[in-house]
Design an enzyme around this catalytic site. Sequence first.
Site, PDB file in Angstrom:
ATOM      1  N   LYS A 256      -2.810   6.065  -4.568  1.00 22.57           N
ATOM      2  CA  LYS A 256      -3.762   6.816  -4.016  1.00 22.57           C
ATOM      3  C   LYS A 256      -3.594   8.159  -4.759  1.00 22.57           C
ATOM      4  O   LYS A 256      -2.658   8.807  -4.860  1.00 22.57           O
ATOM      5  CB  LYS A 256      -3.925   6.872  -2.636  1.00 22.57           C
ATOM      6  CG  LYS A 256      -3.903   5.753  -1.728  1.00 22.57           C
ATOM      7  CD  LYS A 256      -4.178   5.937  -0.490  1.00 22.57           C
ATOM      8  CE  LYS A 256      -3.776   4.761   0.393  1.00 22.57           C
ATOM      9  NZ  LYS A 256      -2.494   4.617   0.933  1.00 22.57           N
TER      10      LYS A 256
ATOM     11  N   HIS B 200      -7.689   9.552  -1.928  1.00 22.01           N
ATOM     12  CA  HIS B 200      -6.987   9.463  -0.671  1.00 22.01           C
ATOM     13  C   HIS B 200      -7.972   9.870   0.522  1.00 22.01           C
ATOM     14  O   HIS B 200      -7.795   9.563   1.627  1.00 22.01           O
ATOM     15  CB  HIS B 200      -5.689  10.310  -0.486  1.00 22.01           C
ATOM     16  CG  HIS B 200      -4.483   9.715   0.379  1.00 22.01           C
ATOM     17  ND1 HIS B 200      -3.265   9.328   0.045  1.00 22.01           N
ATOM     18  CD2 HIS B 200      -4.736   9.230   1.643  1.00 22.01           C
ATOM     19  CE1 HIS B 200      -2.755   9.029   1.203  1.00 22.01           C
ATOM     20  NE2 HIS B 200      -3.681   9.094   2.121  1.00 22.01           N
TER      21      HIS B 200
ATOM     22  N   TYR C 100       3.011   9.840  -0.143  1.00 20.56           N
ATOM     23  CA  TYR C 100       3.847   9.317   0.710  1.00 20.56           C
ATOM     24  C   TYR C 100       5.318   9.616   0.028  1.00 20.56           C
ATOM     25  O   TYR C 100       6.204   9.225   0.684  1.00 20.56           O
ATOM     26  CB  TYR C 100       3.884   7.542   0.907  1.00 20.56           C
ATOM     27  CG  TYR C 100       2.516   7.464   1.556  1.00 20.56           C
ATOM     28  CD1 TYR C 100       1.606   8.172   2.053  1.00 20.56           C
ATOM     29  CD2 TYR C 100       2.159   5.841   1.464  1.00 20.56           C
ATOM     30  CE1 TYR C 100       0.304   7.860   2.586  1.00 20.56           C
ATOM     31  CE2 TYR C 100       0.952   5.526   1.955  1.00 20.56           C
ATOM     32  CZ  TYR C 100       0.153   6.577   2.650  1.00 20.56           C
ATOM     33  OH  TYR C 100      -1.066   5.806   3.337  1.00 20.56           O
TER      34      TYR C 100
ATOM     35  N   ASP D 132       0.915  -1.180   0.161  1.00 20.98           N
ATOM     36  CA  ASP D 132      -0.063  -0.010   0.116  1.00 20.98           C
ATOM     37  C   ASP D 132       0.910   1.134   0.051  1.00 20.98           C
ATOM     38  O   ASP D 132       1.660   1.278   0.971  1.00 20.98           O
ATOM     39  CB  ASP D 132      -1.140  -0.015   1.341  1.00 20.98           C
ATOM     40  CG  ASP D 132      -1.805   1.309   1.442  1.00 20.98           C
ATOM     41  OD1 ASP D 132      -2.954   1.256   0.606  1.00 20.98           O
ATOM     42  OD2 ASP D 132      -1.644   2.169   1.977  1.00 20.98           O
TER      43      ASP D 132
HETATM   44  N1  LIG Z   1      -5.449   6.229   3.619  1.00 20.92           N
HETATM   45  C1  LIG Z   1      -4.900   6.722   4.788  1.00 20.92           C
HETATM   46  O1  LIG Z   1      -5.375   8.168   4.884  1.00 20.92           O
HETATM   47  C2  LIG Z   1      -4.104   6.274   5.507  1.00 20.92           C
HETATM   48  C3  LIG Z   1      -3.750   6.952   6.704  1.00 20.92           C
HETATM   49  C4  LIG Z   1      -2.697   6.268   7.604  1.00 20.92           C
HETATM   50  C5  LIG Z   1      -2.263   5.179   7.157  1.00 20.92           C
HETATM   51  N2  LIG Z   1      -2.574   4.443   5.970  1.00 20.92           N
HETATM   52  C6  LIG Z   1      -2.029   3.070   5.568  1.00 20.92           C
HETATM   53  O2  LIG Z   1      -1.980   2.100   6.656  1.00 20.92           O
HETATM   54  C7  LIG Z   1      -0.592   1.765   6.837  1.00 20.92           C
HETATM   55  C8  LIG Z   1      -0.281   1.525   8.489  1.00 20.92           C
HETATM   56  O3  LIG Z   1      -0.798   2.410   9.172  1.00 20.92           O
HETATM   57  P1  LIG Z   1       0.393   3.141  10.146  1.00 20.92           P
HETATM   58  O4  LIG Z   1       1.564   3.570   9.341  1.00 20.92           O
HETATM   59  O5  LIG Z   1      -0.368   4.512  10.582  1.00 20.92           O
HETATM   60  O6  LIG Z   1       0.832   2.278  11.387  1.00 20.92           O
HETATM   61  P2  LIG Z   1       0.482   0.983  12.028  1.00 20.92           P
HETATM   62  O7  LIG Z   1       0.649  -0.296  11.179  1.00 20.92           O
HETATM   63  O8  LIG Z   1      -0.719   1.069  12.879  1.00 20.92           O
HETATM   64  O9  LIG Z   1       1.773   0.815  12.961  1.00 20.92           O
HETATM   65  C9  LIG Z   1       3.290   1.383  12.612  1.00 20.92           C
HETATM   66  C10 LIG Z   1       3.944   1.606  13.838  1.00 20.92           C
HETATM   67  O10 LIG Z   1       3.759   0.449  14.841  1.00 20.92           O
HETATM   68  C11 LIG Z   1       5.318  -0.053  14.724  1.00 20.92           C
HETATM   69  N3  LIG Z   1       5.411  -1.582  14.567  1.00 20.92           N
HETATM   70  C12 LIG Z   1       4.820  -2.346  13.751  1.00 20.92           C
HETATM   71  N4  LIG Z   1       4.847  -3.493  13.885  1.00 20.92           N
HETATM   72  C13 LIG Z   1       5.071  -3.756  15.209  1.00 20.92           C
HETATM   73  C14 LIG Z   1       5.563  -4.894  15.860  1.00 20.92           C
HETATM   74  N5  LIG Z   1       4.932  -6.062  15.678  1.00 20.92           N
HETATM   75  N6  LIG Z   1       5.802  -4.487  17.224  1.00 20.92           N
HETATM   76  C15 LIG Z   1       6.147  -3.590  17.555  1.00 20.92           C
HETATM   77  N7  LIG Z   1       5.801  -2.330  17.192  1.00 20.92           N
HETATM   78  C16 LIG Z   1       5.406  -2.382  15.483  1.00 20.92           C
HETATM   79  C17 LIG Z   1       6.284   0.457  13.678  1.00 20.92           C
HETATM   80  O11 LIG Z   1       7.442   0.596  13.981  1.00 20.92           O
HETATM   81  P3  LIG Z   1       8.549   0.399  13.079  1.00 20.92           P
HETATM   82  O12 LIG Z   1       8.234   0.813  11.523  1.00 20.92           O
HETATM   83  O13 LIG Z   1       9.680   1.218  13.732  1.00 20.92           O
HETATM   84  O14 LIG Z   1       8.819  -1.164  13.172  1.00 20.92           O
HETATM   85  C18 LIG Z   1       5.471   1.878  13.266  1.00 20.92           C
HETATM   86  O15 LIG Z   1       5.872   2.788  14.397  1.00 20.92           O
HETATM   87  C19 LIG Z   1       0.343   2.791   6.342  1.00 20.92           C
HETATM   88  O16 LIG Z   1       1.632   2.738   6.516  1.00 20.92           O
HETATM   89  C20 LIG Z   1      -0.478   3.322   5.133  1.00 20.92           C
HETATM   90  O17 LIG Z   1      -0.268   2.415   4.083  1.00 20.92           O
HETATM   91  C21 LIG Z   1      -3.171   5.130   5.132  1.00 20.92           C
END
Ligand SMILES: NC(=O)c1ccc[n+]([C@@H]2O[C@H](COP(=O)([O-])OP(=O)(O)OC[C@H]3O[C@@H](n4cnc5c(N)ncnc54)[C@H](OP(=O)(O)O)[C@@H]3O)[C@@H](O)[C@H]2O)c1
Length: 273
Positions: free
Chosen positions: A77, A110, A52, A47
Site C-alpha cells: 500500500k 492506504h 507496516y 497483505d
Molecule cells: N488497510 C488498513 O487500513 C488496515 C487496517 C488494519 C488492518 N489491516 C490488515 O488486516 C490485517 C488483519 O487485521 P488486524 O491485524 O487488525 O487483526 P485481526 O486479524 O482482526 O486480529 C488479530 C489479533 O487476533 C489474534 N488472533 C488471531 N487469530 C486468532 C485465533 N485463532 N485465536 C485467538 N486469537 C487470534 C492475534 O493474536 P496473535 O498475533 O498474538 O496470535 C491478534 O492479536 C492486518 O494485519 C493488515 O494486514 C489493514
Amino acid sequence: MSILNEHYIFRNGVKIPKIGFGTWQIPQESVTNAVLEAIEIGYRHIDTALAYNNEKGVGAAIKRSELDRSEIFITSKLPAEIKGYDEALYSFEKTMSNLALETLDLYLIHAPWPWTEIGKNCTKENIESWRAFERIYKEGRVRAIGVSNFSVSDLMAIENNSDTPPMANQIAFYAGRTQEEIFNYCTSKGTLIEAYSPLATGRALKDTLLNEIAKTYDVSVAQLLIRFTLQRGALPLPKSVTKARIEENSKVDHFTISDTDMVKLSSIKNEYR
Ligand SMILES: NC(=O)c1ccc[n+]([C@@H]2O[C@H](COP(=O)([O-])OP(=O)(O)OC[C@H]3O[C@@H](n4cnc5c(N)ncnc54)[C@H](OP(=O)(O)O)[C@@H]3O)[C@@H](O)[C@H]2O)c1
C-alpha cells in the site's frame, strides 16, 4: 480442496486467493518467520504495506519459500500520508525495492486521508495518486490496483476521473462493523471488499454472543468471524503470529453459517472496545 486454494476474480480477470495473511503490527524481525509459517500451512496471499515497516521481511520470506512468483499473491500500500503523482511513483519503487520483487499483485492507496487528519478532503491528491497507479498498472508493474478505507464519495471521485476503476476496497469489516453503505456500493460496482481486522484486531474474541454462536457450530470465534466475512462475499485478512492460530484461521470450509445466523451476525453493532 482447501479454501486457501480458492480465489475471487477481479474484473480484469486476475485471481486473488480468498484468504490473505495480515501482517500489520508484525515487526520486521519476526515477520519472515510468520509469513513462512503461513506459507507452509498453505496461505498464498500476503497483505503488507510500506507503513507496516516490514516489507523487507515479507520479501525475504517469499524468497526463502522458493515458491514460484506466480504461486503467491502480494499486496502492498501507498502510505496514507503520501499523495500525488510523483510521490506515489517514488513510494512504489521503495516498496518494490523492499520486497525485492519485479511485479506486485495488488497496490492500494492506504487511506483517503493522512491518519493524523482523518476525514480531510484530499480528493485532488488522491486523483493524482491514482494517475500514477494507472501508469504502473498499464506498464505491467502491478497486476491490480485499488484503495483502502475509501467512502462512497472518495470512490466516486476516482471512478469519475479515470478509465480504470479501483478493483478492491480494503475496509474494516467484521460482525459488529459491516459498513453496509460502502459494502453495498462496492458490491454493486463489482469492486472486491477486502475485510481487514476480521477479528476486530482480536477484540471480538471474548464476546459472549459470538462465543455462543460459535459453540453451536463447534468452531472457534475466530473461525466463525472469518467464515462470516467469506459468506458475505468479502476477502478476510486475518493476522496472527501464532502458528496454531494461523492454521486454525484457515480451517473455515467444514461448516456453513445458517441464513438466520448470518442475519444475526450482520446486524450486530459493536466494535468491542
Ligand atoms: N488497510 C488498513 O487500513 C488496515 C487496517 C488494519 C488492518 N489491516 C490488515 O488486516 C490485517 C488483519 O487485521 P488486524 O491485524 O487488525 O487483526 P485481526 O486479524 O482482526 O486480529 C488479530 C489479533 O487476533 C489474534 N488472533 C488471531 N487469530 C486468532 C485465533 N485463532 N485465536 C485467538 N486469537 C487470534 C492475534 O493474536 P496473535 O498475533 O498474538 O496470535 C491478534 O492479536 C492486518 O494485519 C493488515 O494486514 C489493514
